[in-house]
Design a protein around this motif. Structure first.
Motif, PDB file in Angstrom:
ATOM      1  N   PHE A   1       0.814  -1.214   0.000  1.00  0.00           N
ATOM      2  CA  PHE A   1       0.000   0.000   0.000  1.00  0.00           C
ATOM      3  C   PHE A   1       0.852   1.270   0.000  1.00  0.00           C
ATOM      4  O   PHE A   1       1.944   1.301   0.558  1.00  0.00           O
ATOM      5  N   ARG A   2       0.315   2.312  -0.618  1.00  0.00           N
ATOM      6  CA  ARG A   2       0.776   3.665  -0.364  1.00  0.00           C
ATOM      7  C   ARG A   2       0.021   4.133   0.892  1.00  0.00           C
ATOM      8  O   ARG A   2      -1.208   4.070   0.932  1.00  0.00           O
ATOM      9  N   ILE A   3       0.750   4.601   1.878  1.00  0.00           N
ATOM     10  CA  ILE A   3       0.132   4.965   3.158  1.00  0.00           C
ATOM     11  C   ILE A   3       0.355   6.453   3.407  1.00  0.00           C
ATOM     12  O   ILE A   3       1.491   6.928   3.395  1.00  0.00           O
ATOM     13  N   LYS A   4      -0.722   7.185   3.627  1.00  0.00           N
ATOM     14  CA  LYS A   4      -0.660   8.650   3.668  1.00  0.00           C
ATOM     15  C   LYS A   4      -0.171   9.215   4.992  1.00  0.00           C
ATOM     16  O   LYS A   4       0.278  10.357   5.044  1.00  0.00           O
ATOM     17  N   LYS A   5      -0.288   8.447   6.067  1.00  0.00           N
ATOM     18  CA  LYS A   5       0.037   8.981   7.391  1.00  0.00           C
ATOM     19  C   LYS A   5       0.919   8.024   8.179  1.00  0.00           C
ATOM     20  O   LYS A   5       0.992   6.831   7.894  1.00  0.00           O
TER      21      LYS A   5
END
Length: 654
Positions: free
Chosen positions: A325-329
């Protein structure tokens, strides 16, 4: 603190191999517990606070302050009565991340009586006294959010040297010996977060630019033994920190509520979420890091960076190959979705979640909103695992679930009942900075607890789009945000916006939510604007409607008075008071450096404030006896509006 499983800690490589196993079984454990407890009803509200204390040595002869590394020893003595008298102990003690920290809570939760608000400050005072009895004559327990010289040379007692080339954190500034020595969880988290990330954590905080601050501000980190790695990670005009201890070694003030049932828990979770950034700004108490005055007012971004274990792939710097995943936080950040049907329209950011785990939850008859929330939390890897706990009975245990849940350190936490326990569904409010005195801490706790009762009694609606809550979080970090910034907040929190029926809300209603909120000052949010009485006005009206003795009413009104004056700017936040103390100190050179002598004088005052030995009129309202205090006439006109709105809600059948 989170899950404190005992056992043999696994390395990161060993933990990584078990990550899918932990996630899969953690979700199954939640599904079993969800169905056991989804219809659970609790008649009484229970709640309690958590205060984290630092053990500080004040060396008067040399005007030096040190963090005392003996939490393991002190905690063992503090827990003695709890172990000997499990049904009769006034306080409960738990370890925290650092060897100079302990966490105290009431021995038993408070209940639904208004009189319990008269016990909060007294119990906090008792806890402080319990610690003090176990310390040396020159040592004190301070409820201090961030020790101003953490990471400076010899900031601990005994003095320890960092080991940048080995150990758990590889820090230039924070020695491994300052990490909790009583439980393997803390060292394991430190090592595994660093190894999962593939490099040390990098924390950059903007420097407070004063008249003589070096321009550009950039330290030569080779003097601390840097091999060039830290120098490349350090940003210009920022104070650089490089260890989990700078964040998790800070203290906070948290409040946990037991809801009557799961739906009420979800409602409180959603309604309190928009308050998180605003209470973070209002409780701001930490402007100094590693001996520098910085341009932020609170700890949140420091902790978020200190436990950010995202890889370059998850950050979007490289193509996804090893990660999913790309994780934003960071793992430590604001929430990403609401849980109740009322909040569904306001989930306006793309939620990253594990589709397979979401499908398992839906097959397990968990609704869409809760399934997305859990499968979003479970995109994270476990970062602390013990060999004895790999194989569990999912119908009876919850350790795999708690492993992931307790290392998602978000502004709010939704907590299912523990297995085989009388405890119900709980909500944890996590953003607040700890205050110097028990009076202040009791005031913030009382405000939040009363707000939950007002929300449920008057059916208030504080929800705004999640994206605006995120924007508010970024605003909350700023210097003097309480005075100088505005926050998105709901225009009319008396207007309910429940979906008409079913699991999904009305699309037409969702399209109109931009008209429901606006930018407001903290003063307007708390003390009112136009016809709105503000949050404090509603709470004061609530107090007049419930059964409440004169002493309790007087105590509560004193607490609300402090909150009101902090919100208006009449009283300073702890951060502003500390910053002003530093900049007006005769030893300050207007270069952003906070010397040891300044810190000593500052913490000596903090100690006196915590003991009620010093009046600081710019920070605190003066102590007052428990005489009845009339509710100001100025809000009486607002009461009629409240009553009209409440009666309208009742008439409409809500």
């Amino acid at each position: 603190m989170g899950l404190l499983t005992e056992g043999t800690a696994l390395s990161w490589e060993e933990t990584k191999k078990q990550a899918d196993h932990v996630r899969k079984h953690g979700i199954q454990q939640f599904i079993y517990q969800y169905h056991k407890c989804k219809d659970l009803e609790k008649e009484c509200l229970y709640w309690g606070d958590e205060v984290e204390y630092m053990l500080v040595k004040l060396d008067k002869a040399n005007k030096q302050c040190r963090l005392v590394l003996k939490a393991k020893e002190v905690l063992k003595k503090l827990q003695k009565r709890e172990l000997e008298c499990p049904n009769d102990h006034p306080s409960t003690w738990r370890p925290e991340y650092a060897e100079y920290m302990v966490e105290g809570t009431p021995g038993k939760p408070y209940g639904g009586l208004m009189a319990h608000f008269n016990m909060v400050e007294a119990n906090m005072k008792l806890r402080r006294e319990e610690i003090q009895k176990l310390l040396a004559y020159d040592e004190v327990p301070l409820s201090l959010t961030a020790f101003p010289r953490i990471g400076c040379e010899n900031f601990t007692s005994p003095a320890l040297k960092p080991t940048p080339e080995k150990g758990y954190s590889h820090s230039l500034f924070f020695p491994d010996g300052a990490i909790n020595q009583g439980h393997p969880r803390f060292h394991t988290l430190t090592r595994n977060i660093r190894e999962r990330r593939g490099k040390k954590v990098a924390i950059n905080i903007p420097i407070y630019k004063d008249k003589n601050t070096k321009v550009p501000f950039k330290e030569d980190l080779s003097q601390y033994g840097d091999d060039g790695t830290s120098q490349s990670a350090a940003l210009t005009d920022h104070v650089y920190l490089d260890a989990m201890g700078f964040g998790m070694g800070a203290s906070c003030l948290q409040v946990t509520f037991q809801a009557c049932n799961i739906n009420e828990g979800r409602q409180l979770y959603d309604q309190l979420a928009p308050l998180c950034p605003i209470l973070l700004a209002l409780s701001a108490a930490s402007p100094i890091y590693r001996g520098y005055l910085t341009d932020i007012d609170n700890r949140w971004t420091v902790i978020a960076q200190s436990v950010d274990d995202r890889t370059d792939e998850e950050l979007g710097l490289k193509e996804l190959k090893e990660n999913k995943f790309r994780i934003k936080k960071s793992r430590y950040d604001s929430i990403d979705s609401y849980l109740s049907p009322q909040g569904q329209c306001y989930n306006d950011i793309d939620l990253v979640y594990d589709q397979d785990l979401y499908d398992d939850l839906r097959k397990g008859d968990v609704d869409d909103l809760l399934a997305k929330h859990m499968s979003h939390l479970f995109i994270r890897d476990p970062v602390s695992l013990f060999s004895e706990k790999i194989n569990q009975i999912d119908e009876e245990e919850m350790d795999h679930f708690e492993n992931i849940q307790s290392t998602n350190w978000q502004t709010m936490r939704f907590k299912p009942p523990p297995p085989n326990s009388p405890i119900g569904w709980r909500v944890e409010f996590r953003p607040m900075e700890v205050q110097l005195s028990d009076f202040e801490n009791a005031a913030y706790v009382t405000f939040i607890v009363l707000l939950t009762r007002v929300i449920l009694t008057y059916k208030l609606n504080l929800i705004i789009p999640i994206s605006k809550v995120d924007e508010n979080m970024k605003t909350a970090f700023k210097r003097d945000a309480v005075l100088n910034e505005k926050f998105y907040f709901r225009k009319d929190f008396f207007t309910e916006s429940w979906p008409p029926s079913g699991e999904y809300c009305d699309k037409k209603k969702c399209d109109k939510i931009e008209d429901e909120y606006e930018l407001m000052t903290v003063d307007e949010i708390f003390n009112g604007k136009g016809e709105s009485p503000g949050l404090l006005g509603v709470i004061k009206h609530y107090i007049t409607e419930v059964e409440c003795d004169v002493d309790t009413q007087c105590t509560v009104l004193q607490y609300l008075k402090l909150i009101s004056k902090r919100a208006s700017g009449e009283l300073q936040t702890t951060s502003k008071w500390m910053r002003n103390f530093v900049t007006s100190h005769p030893d300050y050179k207007q270069d952003s450096r906070v010397s040891e002598s300044i810190v000593y004088d500052l913490l000596e005052k903090c100690d006196k404030i915590s003991k009620y030995e010093l009046e600081v009129p710019e920070l605190l309202i003066p102590p007052k006896s428990k005489s009845a205090e009339a509710i100001p006439e100025a809000i009486s006109a607002a009461y009629k509006l409240i009553d009209d709105k409440k009666n309208s809600i009742i008439a409409n059948g809500h």
